[in-house]
Design an enzyme around this catalytic site. Structure first.
Site, PDB file in Angstrom:
ATOM      1  N   HIS A 171       0.835  -1.208   0.000  1.00 15.52           N
ATOM      2  CA  HIS A 171       0.000   0.000   0.000  1.00 15.52           C
ATOM      3  C   HIS A 171       0.868   1.254   0.000  1.00 15.52           C
ATOM      4  CE1 HIS A 171      -3.512   2.501   1.256  1.00 15.52           C
ATOM      5  NE2 HIS A 171      -2.561   3.206   1.851  1.00 15.52           N
ATOM      6  N   GLU A 172       1.871   1.290   0.881  1.00 14.55           N
ATOM      7  CA  GLU A 172       2.719   2.476   0.971  1.00 14.55           C
ATOM      8  C   GLU A 172       3.617   2.623  -0.253  1.00 14.55           C
ATOM      9  OE1 GLU A 172       2.116   4.660   3.107  1.00 14.55           O
ATOM     10  OE2 GLU A 172       0.707   3.428   4.230  1.00 14.55           O
ATOM     11  N   HIS A 175       1.825   4.445  -2.938  1.00 12.82           N
ATOM     12  CA  HIS A 175       1.860   5.898  -2.777  1.00 12.82           C
ATOM     13  C   HIS A 175       3.149   6.482  -3.359  1.00 12.82           C
ATOM     14  CE1 HIS A 175      -1.791   6.513  -0.629  1.00 12.82           C
ATOM     15  NE2 HIS A 175      -1.442   5.815   0.447  1.00 12.82           N
ATOM     16  N   GLU A 246      -6.036   7.034  -1.501  1.00 15.06           N
ATOM     17  CA  GLU A 246      -6.100   5.885  -0.600  1.00 15.06           C
ATOM     18  C   GLU A 246      -6.830   4.724  -1.264  1.00 15.06           C
ATOM     19  OE1 GLU A 246      -4.638   5.352   2.324  1.00 15.06           O
ATOM     20  OE2 GLU A 246      -3.673   7.304   2.067  1.00 15.06           O
TER      21      GLU A 246
END
Length: 350
Positions: A171-172, A175, A246
């Site tokens: 997930h990070e 980003h 997100e």
């Protein structure tokens, strides 16, 4: 989960919201002129002909000054955030470097960051830990991949399995790969620039040394009102962009790990902690949008939240509502030290 559709929709919404952000700045410039013209009219008579009429030149001067404040504030704040870099920002928030020579959980975390970065084709971000935070959370910071830091809390190391920690890291990394950290830093700088209009009006409205109001009090109050509305609109649009990113990072994490239970388990365990009243360390509002899970303003001001509701994110991952998941110690996942070889996997993250 329809990965491609969710990702396309998140990117479309981001473009629309960024365009709305630019439109907000343009409307703010018009509002500044209108507010100052109204203040002039109250004092001198706006519609009266002759020397007391509102000078047309002021429209050009006010527009230039207001634009200078917005763009100047944006440039200063963005330059500061860019100069600090991801590692220095993480250190200011209390994070330290994670080491393979440390605990089993830190060793495992370092391995996961490296293997996922290799698979994603990204430069390896510096793995870091917020050692005193018992809540499950994480964030990625940095202007680009060369100075990025990927930070997890001690709570994430203690309570997440290897698969779940992999989903959190994916997930990070999304980003970082999608440039979300850079986009959010730019928007944060622009919001700061919008706030400069309010600060200018506040300084103009201050009384003199004797405590008496000055001739600038009415224009100052008008600028404060316009600047406050501009800041609220900018902050709300920044939060809306963050929510879409997100959703995009959630979809990418499930696609990359090929398991909705990886990130889904993380979010469900966060839900467990929230229901148990486990609170993480307070982080300043300027970095709330960087966190995996941020603080919520409640129903009255949910449009200022930088993250979608946790239950909505879980519902998107599974296609149905899912309840909280019991916590367990990470040592139950792998009692021996993680000895995973960090080689480029046979699959790539696309």
């Amino acid at each position: 989960m329809r990965f491609a559709e969710h990702q396309r929709e998140a990117r479309r919404q981001t473009v629309r919201l960024v365009c709305a952000f630019v439109l907000t700045v343009a409307l703010l410039l018009l509002a500044v002129n209108a507010a100052l013209a109204l203040a002039w009219g109250v004092v001198w008579g706006f519609w009266a002909p002759g020397p007391t009429a509102y000078p047309r030149l002021f429209f050009e001067v006010n527009t230039g000054v207001a634009l200078g404040f917005v763009l100047g504030g944006w440039w200063l704040e963005t330059s500061r955030l860019k100069r600090d870099g991801g590692v220095r920002l993480a250190q200011r928030l209390g994070a330290r470097a994670a080491h393979r020579s440390g605990s089993h959980t830190e060793h495992r975390f370092c391995n996961i960051v490296e293997e996922m970065a290799l698979a994603a084709g990204l430069a390896r971000p510096a793995p870091m830990v917020l050692a005193r935070d018992a809540a499950i959370n994480a964030f990625a910071a940095g202007w680009d991949g060369s100075d990025a830091a990927l930070v997890v809390t001690q709570g994430a190391l203690d309570h997440l399995t290897r698969d779940e920690l992999q989903g959190l890291v994916a997930h990070e990394l999304s980003h970082i790969g999608e440039g979300d950290a850079r986009l959010n830093l730019r928007l944060a700088g622009m919001v700061f620039g919008l706030e400069m209009i309010y600060r200018m009006g506040d300084s103009m409205a201050e009384p003199d040394a004797t405590g008496r109001p000055t001739a600038l009090v009415l224009p100052g109050l008008a600028l404060k009102a316009v600047g406050w509305l501009g800041w609220i609109a900018g902050h709300a649009l920044q939060a809306a962009v963050s929510r879409q990113r997100e959703f995009l990072a959630d979809a990418r994490a499930v696609q990359w790990t090929r398991s909705r239970d990886s990130l889904g388990g993380v979010l469900r365990k966060v839900l467990t902690q929230q229901q148990a009243g486990v609170a993480g360390q307070h982080q300043p509002s300027t970095v709330q949008h960087l966190l995996l899970v941020g603080s919520e303003h409640g129903h009255a001001a949910r449009w200022l939240d930088a993250h979608p509701p946790l239950t909505e994110r879980i519902h998107r991952l599974y296609g149905r509502s899912m309840g909280p998941m019991p916590l367990r110690a990470a040592s139950q996942d792998r009692p021996a030290e993680d000895t995973t070889e960090v080689d480029a996997p046979g699959w790539t993250l696309s």
